[in-house]
Design a protein around this motif. Structure first.
Motif, PDB file in Angstrom:
ATOM      1  N   CYS A 186       0.792  -1.233   0.000  1.00  0.00           N
ATOM      2  CA  CYS A 186       0.000   0.000   0.000  1.00  0.00           C
ATOM      3  C   CYS A 186       0.821   1.279   0.000  1.00  0.00           C
ATOM      4  O   CYS A 186       0.274   2.366  -0.197  1.00  0.00           O
ATOM      5  CB  CYS A 186      -0.886   0.019   1.239  1.00  0.00           C
ATOM      6  SG  CYS A 186       0.073   0.127   2.788  1.00  0.00           S
ATOM      7  N   ILE A 190     -11.734  12.399  -6.502  1.00  0.00           N
ATOM      8  CA  ILE A 190     -12.098  11.678  -5.286  1.00  0.00           C
ATOM      9  C   ILE A 190     -13.516  12.084  -4.892  1.00  0.00           C
ATOM     10  O   ILE A 190     -13.812  13.273  -4.722  1.00  0.00           O
ATOM     11  CB  ILE A 190     -11.094  11.978  -4.157  1.00  0.00           C
ATOM     12  CG1 ILE A 190      -9.713  11.470  -4.584  1.00  0.00           C
ATOM     13  CG2 ILE A 190     -11.545  11.353  -2.842  1.00  0.00           C
ATOM     14  CD1 ILE A 190      -8.575  12.002  -3.776  1.00  0.00           C
ATOM     15  N   GLU A 216       0.858   8.818  -2.193  1.00  0.00           N
ATOM     16  CA  GLU A 216       0.169   9.655  -3.176  1.00  0.00           C
ATOM     17  C   GLU A 216      -1.041  10.346  -2.539  1.00  0.00           C
ATOM     18  O   GLU A 216      -1.212  11.554  -2.673  1.00  0.00           O
ATOM     19  CB  GLU A 216      -0.279   8.807  -4.380  1.00  0.00           C
ATOM     20  CG  GLU A 216      -1.105   9.545  -5.398  1.00  0.00           C
ATOM     21  CD  GLU A 216      -0.346  10.621  -6.168  1.00  0.00           C
ATOM     22  OE1 GLU A 216      -1.011  11.553  -6.665  1.00  0.00           O
ATOM     23  OE2 GLU A 216       0.886  10.545  -6.273  1.00  0.00           O
ATOM     24  N   PHE A 217      -1.880   9.577  -1.857  1.00  0.00           N
ATOM     25  CA  PHE A 217      -3.113  10.130  -1.304  1.00  0.00           C
ATOM     26  C   PHE A 217      -2.853  11.011  -0.077  1.00  0.00           C
ATOM     27  O   PHE A 217      -3.206  12.185  -0.059  1.00  0.00           O
ATOM     28  CB  PHE A 217      -4.092   9.011  -0.939  1.00  0.00           C
ATOM     29  CG  PHE A 217      -5.392   9.517  -0.385  1.00  0.00           C
ATOM     30  CD1 PHE A 217      -6.350  10.077  -1.220  1.00  0.00           C
ATOM     31  CD2 PHE A 217      -5.661   9.445   0.975  1.00  0.00           C
ATOM     32  CE1 PHE A 217      -7.551  10.556  -0.713  1.00  0.00           C
ATOM     33  CE2 PHE A 217      -6.857   9.915   1.493  1.00  0.00           C
ATOM     34  CZ  PHE A 217      -7.809  10.477   0.648  1.00  0.00           C
ATOM     35  N   ASP A 219     -10.258   6.722   1.397  1.00  0.00           N
ATOM     36  CA  ASP A 219      -8.872   6.689   0.943  1.00  0.00           C
ATOM     37  C   ASP A 219      -8.767   5.669  -0.193  1.00  0.00           C
ATOM     38  O   ASP A 219      -9.766   5.018  -0.534  1.00  0.00           O
ATOM     39  CB  ASP A 219      -7.912   6.441   2.119  1.00  0.00           C
ATOM     40  CG  ASP A 219      -7.900   5.025   2.659  1.00  0.00           C
ATOM     41  OD1 ASP A 219      -8.582   4.142   2.095  1.00  0.00           O
ATOM     42  OD2 ASP A 219      -7.208   4.790   3.664  1.00  0.00           O
ATOM     43  N   PRO A 220      -7.605   5.500  -0.808  1.00  0.00           N
ATOM     44  CA  PRO A 220      -7.501   4.580  -1.950  1.00  0.00           C
ATOM     45  C   PRO A 220      -7.784   3.121  -1.609  1.00  0.00           C
ATOM     46  O   PRO A 220      -7.958   2.301  -2.494  1.00  0.00           O
ATOM     47  CB  PRO A 220      -6.059   4.732  -2.429  1.00  0.00           C
ATOM     48  CG  PRO A 220      -5.445   5.807  -1.640  1.00  0.00           C
ATOM     49  CD  PRO A 220      -6.367   6.196  -0.542  1.00  0.00           C
ATOM     50  N   LYS A 252       0.564   4.108  -2.907  1.00  0.00           N
ATOM     51  CA  LYS A 252      -0.777   4.701  -2.954  1.00  0.00           C
ATOM     52  C   LYS A 252      -1.019   5.569  -1.730  1.00  0.00           C
ATOM     53  O   LYS A 252      -1.643   6.622  -1.822  1.00  0.00           O
ATOM     54  CB  LYS A 252      -1.855   3.628  -3.045  1.00  0.00           C
ATOM     55  CG  LYS A 252      -1.998   3.026  -4.417  1.00  0.00           C
ATOM     56  CD  LYS A 252      -3.162   2.056  -4.451  1.00  0.00           C
ATOM     57  CE  LYS A 252      -3.333   1.461  -5.829  1.00  0.00           C
ATOM     58  NZ  LYS A 252      -4.436   0.501  -5.876  1.00  0.00           N
TER      59      LYS A 252
END
Length: 123
Positions: free
Chosen positions: A19, A92, A25-26, A110-111, A22
């Motif tokens: 994870c 998003i 990034e988020f 979140d992702p 990602k």
């Protein structure tokens, strides 16, 4: 009792193995949280940590990961409308919910599908 709770030190949100990018990034790029180093002895577990105001947010790897749909962290934000617009610009989805007296708020995932609450207290 001879003890006192001072504050919450950190909140941990679970995520699947692999994870980290990602999450960076988020939480790092999109939300603007600063990544902080994990202690060396915990790095082998995976995941990534971020500073969120005076507290920390830990993204921890969970082998049998299932996104948190009800339990969630709530982030106190300044300029909530700007954040809402920013998230929408990034693709998003944001979700409005029941009003909370004295605050404006919305939710987003979140992702990894974890529910996050963002709120701004009205003075």
């Amino acid at each position: 009792m001879n003890f006192t709770f001072l504050e919450i030190d950190h909140v941990q949100v679970a995520a699947p193995k692999g994870c980290e990018e990602k999450a960076r990034e988020f939480y790092g790029k999109i939300l603007g949280m600063k990544e902080i180093p994990k202690p060396e002895n915990l790095q082998k577990r995976g995941g990534v940590w971020f500073q969120c105001g005076s507290h920390q947010l830990h993204i921890g790897v969970q082998d049998d990961f299932q996104p948190a749909k009800k339990a969630h962290p709530a982030f106190h934000v300044k300029n909530l409308a700007v954040l809402r617009d920013h998230l929408i610009e990034k693709g998003i989805a944001v979700k409005e919910d029941e009003p909370l007296e004295g605050a404006n708020r919305f939710y987003a995932n979140d992702p990894f599908g974890n529910r996050l609450e963002f709120l701004e207290w009205i003075k």
